[in-house]
Design an enzyme around this catalytic site. Sequence first.
Site, PDB file in Angstrom:
ATOM      1  N   HIS A   4      27.334  63.423  11.729  1.00  0.00           N
ATOM      2  CA  HIS A   4      27.910  62.677  12.846  1.00  0.00           C
ATOM      3  C   HIS A   4      29.115  61.857  12.402  1.00  0.00           C
ATOM      4  O   HIS A   4      28.979  60.912  11.630  1.00  0.00           O
ATOM      5  CB  HIS A   4      26.843  61.749  13.455  1.00  0.00           C
ATOM      6  CG  HIS A   4      27.162  61.288  14.834  1.00  0.00           C
ATOM      7  ND1 HIS A   4      26.394  60.342  15.499  1.00  0.00           N
ATOM      8  CD2 HIS A   4      28.135  61.649  15.705  1.00  0.00           C
ATOM      9  CE1 HIS A   4      26.906  60.146  16.698  1.00  0.00           C
ATOM     10  NE2 HIS A   4      27.957  60.919  16.844  1.00  0.00           N
ATOM     11  N   TYR A  39      23.199  56.354  19.339  1.00  0.00           N
ATOM     12  CA  TYR A  39      23.173  56.116  20.779  1.00  0.00           C
ATOM     13  C   TYR A  39      22.133  55.052  21.133  1.00  0.00           C
ATOM     14  O   TYR A  39      20.925  55.312  21.190  1.00  0.00           O
ATOM     15  CB  TYR A  39      22.859  57.406  21.536  1.00  0.00           C
ATOM     16  CG  TYR A  39      23.823  58.538  21.277  1.00  0.00           C
ATOM     17  CD1 TYR A  39      25.132  58.305  20.853  1.00  0.00           C
ATOM     18  CD2 TYR A  39      23.432  59.863  21.454  1.00  0.00           C
ATOM     19  CE1 TYR A  39      26.021  59.346  20.608  1.00  0.00           C
ATOM     20  CE2 TYR A  39      24.317  60.907  21.222  1.00  0.00           C
ATOM     21  CZ  TYR A  39      25.600  60.642  20.793  1.00  0.00           C
ATOM     22  OH  TYR A  39      26.469  61.680  20.555  1.00  0.00           O
TER      23      TYR A  39
END
Length: 325
Positions: A142, A56
């Site tokens: 992830h 992010y």
Amino acid sequence: MKAVQLGKSGVTTTALGFGGAVIGNLYRSVTEETAFGAVDAAWSAGIRYFDTAPHYGLGLAERRLGRALADRPRDEFTVSTKVGRLLVPSPQTADSRDHDAGFDVRTDQVRKWDFSADGVRRSLESSLDRMSLDRVDVVLLHDPDDHWTQAAREAYPALHELRSQGVVGAIGVGMNQWQMLQRFVEDTDVDVVMMAGRYTLLDQSAAKSLLPECQRRGVSVLAAGVFNGALLATDDPGSNAVYDYRPAPPELIEKAERISKVSRQLGVSLPQAAIAFAAKHPAVASVVLGARSADEVSRNTDLFDRRTPEALWRDLDEAGLVPCG
């Protein structure tokens, strides 16, 4: 706000969580002041679960979250981050922006897929440095979509060992699909899965198999992406709505509009219905909503706290729009 235990771990989450992607400049830039205000508003609303990832904003979300939580009592909040992408310095691309990945940040680093045991440890150490924390509570693999073998044979055992050593409290996987999440639930000893977009008013693909399996095995579900991008985020989706990061197909826009119409007849907005639908499933421990400002946090918490009549699910089911039986 209600606290819920994650799986068989000793880690707890609140029923509403804060998703950190947007304070990493997802889609557009957010000022430091605005990002910190969002975290402050979440804390004031009783939210104590905060999710982030190196992906992010190339570490920006982790840095901002760490600074925003720096003065909070460490034992009073839960942080999750993710592993699988290492951030590697890239001075040759530093003058570019990370728009291809959806973030408005300089690409002075690039992402490198790495689900090796060493990569997991290096990623976690870097995340701790960026957040200035002595520990994270939950670590998630992830997006291992194209990396099953390495993720299952190297990354997962590394996380299992870190949990056994008490370095982290809970481990799991976060993905935008449900099929591989179910493989991890069945083949490993994860505590939690973060499922993005696969149990929503428009997509219940995780309902038949993954969610019951999680219940059977005592694996908690963190429901993310409950708006399927932005399509369910407003009462009037419009022709330019986004579904799962892409322009929404006309048939889904039309379906969202029909769901909105049924919901409004009972005084429920479309985003309220979207949040309540995910939250009511017994496998779901927390609904994780992103917010880039204090106002967005206030809106999300208000929608989450509103009572949603049971008649809504009956009406949506009878209309053939959302199976709720």
